[in-house]
Write an enzyme that holds these catalytic residues in place. Sequence first.
Site, short mmCIF file in Angstrom:
data_model
loop_
_atom_site.label_atom_id
_atom_site.label_comp_id
_atom_site.label_asym_id
_atom_site.label_seq_id
_atom_site.Cartn_x
_atom_site.Cartn_y
_atom_site.Cartn_z
CD GLU A 33 3.95 -1.46 17.78
OE1 GLU A 33 3.97 -0.10 17.37
OE2 GLU A 33 4.69 -2.03 18.33
CE1 TYR A 116 7.53 2.12 15.30
CE2 TYR A 116 5.27 1.87 15.32
CZ TYR A 116 6.16 1.73 16.05
OH TYR A 116 6.12 1.12 17.08
CG ASP A 134 9.43 5.30 17.35
OD1 ASP A 134 10.46 5.48 17.33
OD2 ASP A 134 8.94 5.09 18.53
#
Length: 347
Positions: A33, A116, A134
Amino acid sequence: MHFQQELISWYSLNKRDLPWRNTNNPYLIWLSEIILQQTRVAQGLPYYERFVEQFPTLSDLAKASETDVLKLWEGLGYYSRGRNLHATAKFIFDNLNGVFPSDYDSLIRLKGIGVYTAAAVSSFSINERQAVVDGNVYRVLSRYFGVFDPIDSTLGKKIFSKLANELISEVDPGLFNQSIMEFGALVCKPKNPDCMNCPVKLGCFAVLNDKIAELPQKSKKLVKKERFLNYFLVQNDDKVLVKQRESGDIWQGLFDFPLIEFETKSIDFTSLVPNVFDDNKIENFKLIKSYRHVLTHQLLNVQFFKAPNINSTFIADNKLIWVSLEELVNLPKPRVVQQFISGYLEI
DNA sequence: AACGCGTGGTG
DNA sequence: TCACCAAGCGT
């Protein structure tokens, strides 16, 4: 079928096989991520492979030096991600018994993890019900539901987050999060979305009202600043002068050469030379190569000069260090510097 | 809270 | 060519 179920069933048939999707390990999910923030899968994928190879566990990453981490991050951009990645690994190793957190409230406290990433890691690792929002989610939701609030405003972010958290399925929130992002990346794309093959086109506001190109809305206009960077390659036998870049500007933590920046192109180069160099005339400086290097907010005009030497005052003020060419290769450098080196020094 | 932070793909 | 922007975050 409902919007959510359509996306999930589309995902089950069309998802890409990506390595971070085959694990529940929060460390590996977190790694992916951070790498993928503001980064396309195709660009991030090889970096993910290299990081997993070199740092298979949290303790491997925690024990590394920041420079080594940045070296592996080299070329990926937004280098604060790499610095924070390393800082957070060390923090967890030192303070959390090396156990990577997987719940939203613990994750959100960590450096480099925002709303996020906390939602992504918690929903993918332990299936916590936290909606990811996102760029893909903004695009899909704004088009499907006809939401015109700017996605780069505080109010807009709030509205989209509320909407996503209402939509996210109770049963498998992680799967829904994956589905809507993958759908945004492969079908509901920024340009030329594949509406013909869209499973939810019949309910899509943008399709029904011909507003595809106008959504999502943004309020800010990007301003690009032009800069003029002049690097000096000072070599002494097999050593060369370099400097690690400090905070407050681009490329923090990376290494470059002695640098003089001009405010405008018209500044007289020759007038600066006596202040910086001992007994050197302008003729002694040879322009080797110049580049136009484009960043998100800046347009860089970068020139590389070969210089005989520079004076001691400049060296002291600027924390320059001598390194061998071999050491230079192993230091993390901005892309444009790396480009110059590989072309000029042929290493 | 608005702004700065990289690089490469895309139309 | 060039503006846009991609699995955002820190300050």
